[in-house]
Design a protein around this motif. Structure first.
Motif, PDB file in Angstrom:
ATOM      1  N   ARG A  40       6.314  11.228  -1.420  1.00 44.12           N
ATOM      2  CA  ARG A  40       6.827  10.407  -0.278  1.00 44.12           C
ATOM      3  C   ARG A  40       6.681   9.045  -0.573  1.00 44.12           C
ATOM      4  O   ARG A  40       5.674   8.664  -1.324  1.00 44.12           O
ATOM      5  N   ARG A  41       7.427   8.111  -0.214  1.00 39.94           N
ATOM      6  CA  ARG A  41       7.341   6.694  -0.265  1.00 39.94           C
ATOM      7  C   ARG A  41       5.894   6.272   0.008  1.00 39.94           C
ATOM      8  O   ARG A  41       5.278   5.291  -0.426  1.00 39.94           O
ATOM      9  N   GLU A  42       5.544   6.645   1.319  1.00 45.86           N
ATOM     10  CA  GLU A  42       4.260   6.150   2.069  1.00 45.86           C
ATOM     11  C   GLU A  42       3.011   6.637   0.948  1.00 45.86           C
ATOM     12  O   GLU A  42       2.134   5.752   0.818  1.00 45.86           O
ATOM     13  N   ARG A  43       3.296   7.995   0.437  1.00 46.22           N
ATOM     14  CA  ARG A  43       1.953   8.294  -0.491  1.00 46.22           C
ATOM     15  C   ARG A  43       2.214   7.380  -1.593  1.00 46.22           C
ATOM     16  O   ARG A  43       1.131   6.936  -2.221  1.00 46.22           O
ATOM     17  N   GLN A  44       3.409   6.981  -2.284  1.00 47.94           N
ATOM     18  CA  GLN A  44       3.603   6.297  -3.441  1.00 47.94           C
ATOM     19  C   GLN A  44       2.666   4.851  -3.224  1.00 47.94           C
ATOM     20  O   GLN A  44       2.240   4.396  -4.078  1.00 47.94           O
ATOM     21  N   ARG A  45       3.016   4.224  -2.092  1.00 47.32           N
ATOM     22  CA  ARG A  45       2.613   3.107  -2.087  1.00 47.32           C
ATOM     23  C   ARG A  45       1.110   3.037  -1.638  1.00 47.32           C
ATOM     24  O   ARG A  45       0.206   2.188  -2.253  1.00 47.32           O
ATOM     25  N   PHE A  46       0.409   4.086  -1.075  1.00 44.59           N
ATOM     26  CA  PHE A  46      -0.756   4.048  -1.015  1.00 44.59           C
ATOM     27  C   PHE A  46      -1.603   4.161  -2.402  1.00 44.59           C
ATOM     28  O   PHE A  46      -2.627   3.704  -2.573  1.00 44.59           O
ATOM     29  N   ALA A 114       5.720   3.337  11.035  1.00 47.83           N
ATOM     30  CA  ALA A 114       6.956   2.852  10.610  1.00 47.83           C
ATOM     31  C   ALA A 114       6.842   1.290  10.414  1.00 47.83           C
ATOM     32  O   ALA A 114       7.258   1.021   9.131  1.00 47.83           O
ATOM     33  N   LYS A 115       5.898   0.581  10.757  1.00 51.06           N
ATOM     34  CA  LYS A 115       5.815  -0.915  10.729  1.00 51.06           C
ATOM     35  C   LYS A 115       5.096  -1.059   9.543  1.00 51.06           C
ATOM     36  O   LYS A 115       5.497  -2.059   8.591  1.00 51.06           O
ATOM     37  N   TYR A 116       3.927  -0.381   9.219  1.00 57.71           N
ATOM     38  CA  TYR A 116       3.168  -0.495   8.135  1.00 57.71           C
ATOM     39  C   TYR A 116       3.652   0.578   6.884  1.00 57.71           C
ATOM     40  O   TYR A 116       3.098  -0.041   5.600  1.00 57.71           O
ATOM     41  N   VAL A 117       4.697   1.173   7.008  1.00 53.11           N
ATOM     42  CA  VAL A 117       5.141   2.098   6.050  1.00 53.11           C
ATOM     43  C   VAL A 117       3.920   2.881   5.408  1.00 53.11           C
ATOM     44  O   VAL A 117       3.734   2.941   4.104  1.00 53.11           O
ATOM     45  N   THR A 118       3.355   3.681   6.363  1.00 53.29           N
ATOM     46  CA  THR A 118       2.217   4.381   5.915  1.00 53.29           C
ATOM     47  C   THR A 118       2.444   5.997   6.610  1.00 53.29           C
ATOM     48  O   THR A 118       3.131   5.987   7.288  1.00 53.29           O
ATOM     49  N   SER A 119       1.598   6.806   5.957  1.00 57.97           N
ATOM     50  CA  SER A 119       1.603   8.127   6.411  1.00 57.97           C
ATOM     51  C   SER A 119       1.110   8.183   7.885  1.00 57.97           C
ATOM     52  O   SER A 119       0.210   7.437   8.369  1.00 57.97           O
ATOM     53  N   PHE A 120       1.529   9.510   8.554  1.00 56.37           N
ATOM     54  CA  PHE A 120       0.943   9.613   9.657  1.00 56.37           C
ATOM     55  C   PHE A 120      -0.601   9.800   9.783  1.00 56.37           C
ATOM     56  O   PHE A 120      -1.095   9.027  10.586  1.00 56.37           O
TER      57      PHE A 120
END
Length: 168
Positions: A40-46, A114-120
């Motif tokens: 997922r996008r959030e995981r890629q960013r992390f 949603a604001k920080y585009v991070t995983s739950f």
């Protein structure tokens, strides 16, 4: 912005399950950070920010011996890079201000996610870590606790949620 700051470029490629990313660094100091395009996008960013941590902190990588499900068994360098990534994605002062403005709830976690585009789970763990009120974010299997992020209030009270504790 962070990728440019460390003189790197970002690529995605298909990786095996459980592989999130790695960095290749050339002799001239430039790096390529590769993240798993299947995640997922959030995981890629992390993962990208975690790899930036390796570059900035000059810490060697040891992903092979670092089970993602166990903080206690992870190598210190990997834990430090996870903390670095969390700070890049959810800067303490700004994130804490957002947490302090709202009542604790799953809605708050979703809004911040949603604001920080991070995983739950990354967001909920960070909320617990910065909250002034007593709270914790706990991950578990069907039978035992795996990890708990405790608020400052719980840490001050020495409230401990032991990993591998049985779930009542």
């Amino acid at each position: 912005v962070y990728i440019q700051k460390v003189r790197a470029r970002l690529k995605t490629e298909e990786m095996d399950e459980g592989e999130s990313g790695y960095t290749l660094t050339k002799r001239d100091g430039t790096s390529t950070i590769i993240v798993n395009e299947l995640e997922r996008r959030e995981r890629q960013r992390f993962s990208a920010c975690h790899e930036i941590g390796h570059i900035v902190l000059e810490l060697s990588s040891n992903h092979e011996e670092s089970p993602p499900w166990s903080y206690a068994k992870r190598v210190d360098n990997e834990i430090a890079c996870d903390m670095f990534a969390a700070e890049l994605l959810m800067p303490y002062d700004q994130f804490k201000a957002d947490v302090d403005k709202a009542e604790p709830s799953f809605e708050l976690v979703e809004r911040l996610r949603a604001k920080y585009v991070t995983s739950f789970s990354a967001t909920a763990s960070r909320v617990a870590a910065v909250a002034d009120y007593p709270c914790a974010f706990v991950t578990m299997t069907s039978s035992v606790i795996r990890h708990a992020s405790r608020s400052a209030a719980l840490r001050t009270l020495h409230a401990w949620i032991a990993p591998k504790s049985p779930i009542p």
